[in-house]
Design a protein around this motif. Sequence first.
Motif, mmCIF file in Angstrom:
data_model
loop_
_atom_site.group_PDB
_atom_site.id
_atom_site.type_symbol
_atom_site.label_atom_id
_atom_site.label_comp_id
_atom_site.label_asym_id
_atom_site.label_seq_id
_atom_site.Cartn_x
_atom_site.Cartn_y
_atom_site.Cartn_z
ATOM 1 N N LYS A 33 0.821 -1.214 0.000
ATOM 2 C CA LYS A 33 0.000 0.000 0.000
ATOM 3 C C LYS A 33 0.854 1.262 0.000
ATOM 4 O O LYS A 33 0.403 2.328 0.439
ATOM 5 C CB LYS A 33 -0.923 0.005 1.218
ATOM 6 N N ASP A 34 2.064 1.146 -0.482
ATOM 7 C CA ASP A 34 2.967 2.292 -0.521
ATOM 8 C C ASP A 34 2.293 3.489 -1.200
ATOM 9 O O ASP A 34 1.687 3.339 -2.265
ATOM 10 C CB ASP A 34 4.235 1.925 -1.294
ATOM 11 N N PRO A 35 2.358 4.699 -0.611
ATOM 12 C CA PRO A 35 1.669 5.842 -1.201
ATOM 13 C C PRO A 35 2.285 6.339 -2.499
ATOM 14 O O PRO A 35 1.613 7.006 -3.288
ATOM 15 C CB PRO A 35 1.769 6.917 -0.102
ATOM 16 N N ILE A 36 3.546 6.025 -2.728
ATOM 17 C CA ILE A 36 4.218 6.472 -3.949
ATOM 18 C C ILE A 36 4.053 5.464 -5.074
ATOM 19 O O ILE A 36 3.695 5.808 -6.201
ATOM 20 C CB ILE A 36 5.716 6.729 -3.683
ATOM 21 N N LEU A 37 4.322 4.192 -4.796
ATOM 22 C CA LEU A 37 4.229 3.151 -5.815
ATOM 23 C C LEU A 37 3.521 1.924 -5.237
ATOM 24 O O LEU A 37 4.150 0.910 -4.939
ATOM 25 C CB LEU A 37 5.631 2.771 -6.327
ATOM 26 N N PRO A 38 2.207 1.995 -5.062
ATOM 27 C CA PRO A 38 1.476 0.822 -4.560
ATOM 28 C C PRO A 38 1.543 -0.323 -5.559
ATOM 29 O O PRO A 38 1.697 -0.114 -6.762
ATOM 30 C CB PRO A 38 0.044 1.346 -4.397
ATOM 31 N N LEU A 39 1.421 -1.528 -5.047
ATOM 32 C CA LEU A 39 1.575 -2.717 -5.874
ATOM 33 C C LEU A 39 0.566 -2.752 -7.016
ATOM 34 O O LEU A 39 0.883 -3.169 -8.137
ATOM 35 C CB LEU A 39 1.431 -3.961 -5.000
ATOM 36 N N SER A 40 -0.652 -2.280 -6.758
ATOM 37 C CA SER A 40 -1.672 -2.292 -7.812
ATOM 38 C C SER A 40 -1.273 -1.383 -8.969
ATOM 39 O O SER A 40 -1.529 -1.694 -10.141
ATOM 40 C CB SER A 40 -3.023 -1.858 -7.246
ATOM 41 N N ASP A 41 -0.639 -0.241 -8.672
ATOM 42 C CA ASP A 41 -0.195 0.654 -9.736
ATOM 43 C C ASP A 41 0.974 0.053 -10.511
ATOM 44 O O ASP A 41 1.057 0.204 -11.741
ATOM 45 C CB ASP A 41 0.210 2.006 -9.150
ATOM 46 N N ALA A 42 1.881 -0.613 -9.798
ATOM 47 C CA ALA A 42 3.002 -1.246 -10.478
ATOM 48 C C ALA A 42 2.505 -2.327 -11.431
ATOM 49 O O ALA A 42 2.975 -2.439 -12.569
ATOM 50 C CB ALA A 42 3.973 -1.830 -9.447
ATOM 51 N N ASP A 43 1.533 -3.127 -10.983
ATOM 52 C CA ASP A 43 0.972 -4.167 -11.848
ATOM 53 C C ASP A 43 0.318 -3.554 -13.087
ATOM 54 O O ASP A 43 0.469 -4.053 -14.210
ATOM 55 C CB ASP A 43 -0.067 -4.984 -11.082
ATOM 56 N N LEU A 44 -0.428 -2.480 -12.863
ATOM 57 C CA LEU A 44 -1.121 -1.853 -13.981
ATOM 58 C C LEU A 44 -0.140 -1.202 -14.952
ATOM 59 O O LEU A 44 -0.354 -1.208 -16.166
ATOM 60 C CB LEU A 44 -2.120 -0.823 -13.459
ATOM 61 N N MET A 45 0.942 -0.649 -14.413
ATOM 62 C CA MET A 45 1.982 -0.094 -15.273
ATOM 63 C C MET A 45 2.472 -1.143 -16.268
ATOM 64 O O MET A 45 2.572 -0.881 -17.471
ATOM 65 C CB MET A 45 3.147 0.396 -14.415
ATOM 66 N N TRP A 46 2.757 -2.347 -15.754
ATOM 67 C CA TRP A 46 3.239 -3.391 -16.643
ATOM 68 C C TRP A 46 2.153 -3.839 -17.616
ATOM 69 O O TRP A 46 2.430 -4.153 -18.781
ATOM 70 C CB TRP A 46 3.751 -4.583 -15.832
ATOM 71 N N GLU A 47 0.902 -3.859 -17.159
ATOM 72 C CA GLU A 47 -0.188 -4.243 -18.052
ATOM 73 C C GLU A 47 -0.300 -3.274 -19.228
ATOM 74 O O GLU A 47 -0.600 -3.672 -20.358
ATOM 75 C CB GLU A 47 -1.503 -4.282 -17.269
ATOM 76 N N LEU A 48 -0.034 -2.017 -18.976
ATOM 77 C CA LEU A 48 -0.116 -1.002 -20.029
ATOM 78 C C LEU A 48 1.130 -0.955 -20.904
ATOM 79 O O LEU A 48 1.055 -0.575 -22.075
ATOM 80 C CB LEU A 48 -0.339 0.377 -19.408
ATOM 81 N N ALA A 49 2.284 -1.324 -20.341
ATOM 82 C CA ALA A 49 3.542 -1.125 -21.057
ATOM 83 C C ALA A 49 4.021 -2.358 -21.809
ATOM 84 O O ALA A 49 4.645 -2.230 -22.878
ATOM 85 C CB ALA A 49 4.629 -0.677 -20.077
ATOM 86 N N LEU A 50 3.764 -3.554 -21.279
ATOM 87 C CA LEU A 50 4.260 -4.773 -21.911
ATOM 88 C C LEU A 50 3.489 -5.093 -23.192
ATOM 89 O O LEU A 50 2.362 -4.634 -23.376
ATOM 90 C CB LEU A 50 4.144 -5.947 -20.937
ATOM 91 N N PRO A 51 4.090 -5.880 -24.081
ATOM 92 C CA PRO A 51 3.339 -6.326 -25.263
ATOM 93 C C PRO A 51 2.052 -7.024 -24.846
ATOM 94 O O PRO A 51 1.996 -7.689 -23.804
ATOM 95 C CB PRO A 51 4.312 -7.303 -25.944
#
Length: 324
Positions: free
Chosen positions: A212-230
């Motif tokens: 639940k990190d306020p800067i880089l929560p795990l859900s945002d990191a997962d979504l980042m990869w979902e948007l960036a990866l092929p």
Amino acid sequence: MSKKNEDHELFKIVHNPSDGTITLLRKPDPHSPPQSDPTLPIPVLSKDLTINPKNNTSLRLFLPRNALTHDNNNKLPLIVFFHPSGFILMSAATTVFHNFCLQMADNLAALVASVDYRLAPEHRLPAAYHDAMEALHFIKASNDEWLTKHVDYSTCYLMGSSSGANIAYHAGLRAASDHDLDLKPLKIKGLILRQVACGGTKRTESELRLEKDPILPLSDADLMWELALPVGVDRDHEYSNLTVGDGGRLLEKVRDQGWRVLVSGSGGDPLVDRNVELVKLMKEKGVCVVSDFEDDYGVHGVEFRHSYKAMQLFALLKTFISHS
């Protein structure tokens, strides 16, 4: 795109519950114009160069002003910088990154070339990696006088923070392993990787501890990869999980080139365990790697939020470059 149960403040991404889609809200972020007038009372000048107008890619150069009055034989190291923001947001002109590069050029007495690369999800990886390589070709062939008069082409470093460090890493692997790649007179001496964005399907202790990190929560990191990866791959793809695929083999090419690599991070960053794993892999492959993981619990991107942390990082970079 998979359904999410929450809004994602970090990337301005919102789940649309009516149809399960995701909207990427790219609100305008503060931008700073370049200032190239040598009569201005500023320590670092800046200007933009177009790399590929079709892709809307460019370089923002940062040149210490006193270089204009120095003997041209006293040339500066070159730092090719890739900005962070999850592969999907912001640019080299974003004020916080513009100011960071100004300070870095001033403190390190280096010419910094900040790359404006294509963003996901419109341009998924490996588009940014291609843009990074095109930027290196552009730099080595450019006749811009800031580059030709003031840069020591034999002292070049690829640097990035977070997603930018991921780009610098993959560009470095490509540059080290492509026997047909001719970057002369540009010579890469090393990689500077700050809080490298990397992932995997198996959670690390730091990811779970800082879910639940306020800067880089795990859900945002997962979504980042979902948007960036092929489309259709998961976080264990080699663009994300740097310990799988050809990465290990290609690190042997980095070793053979004699490059030095700096990996730095913070104890309060959810990515710290994955960065430690990357350092371990580099050491196993014989890469000359310097690691610096702060004892305190500095958060992800702390150097962009606190000037004293930026100064600490610049001091680390100065030492690293002086020993390369």
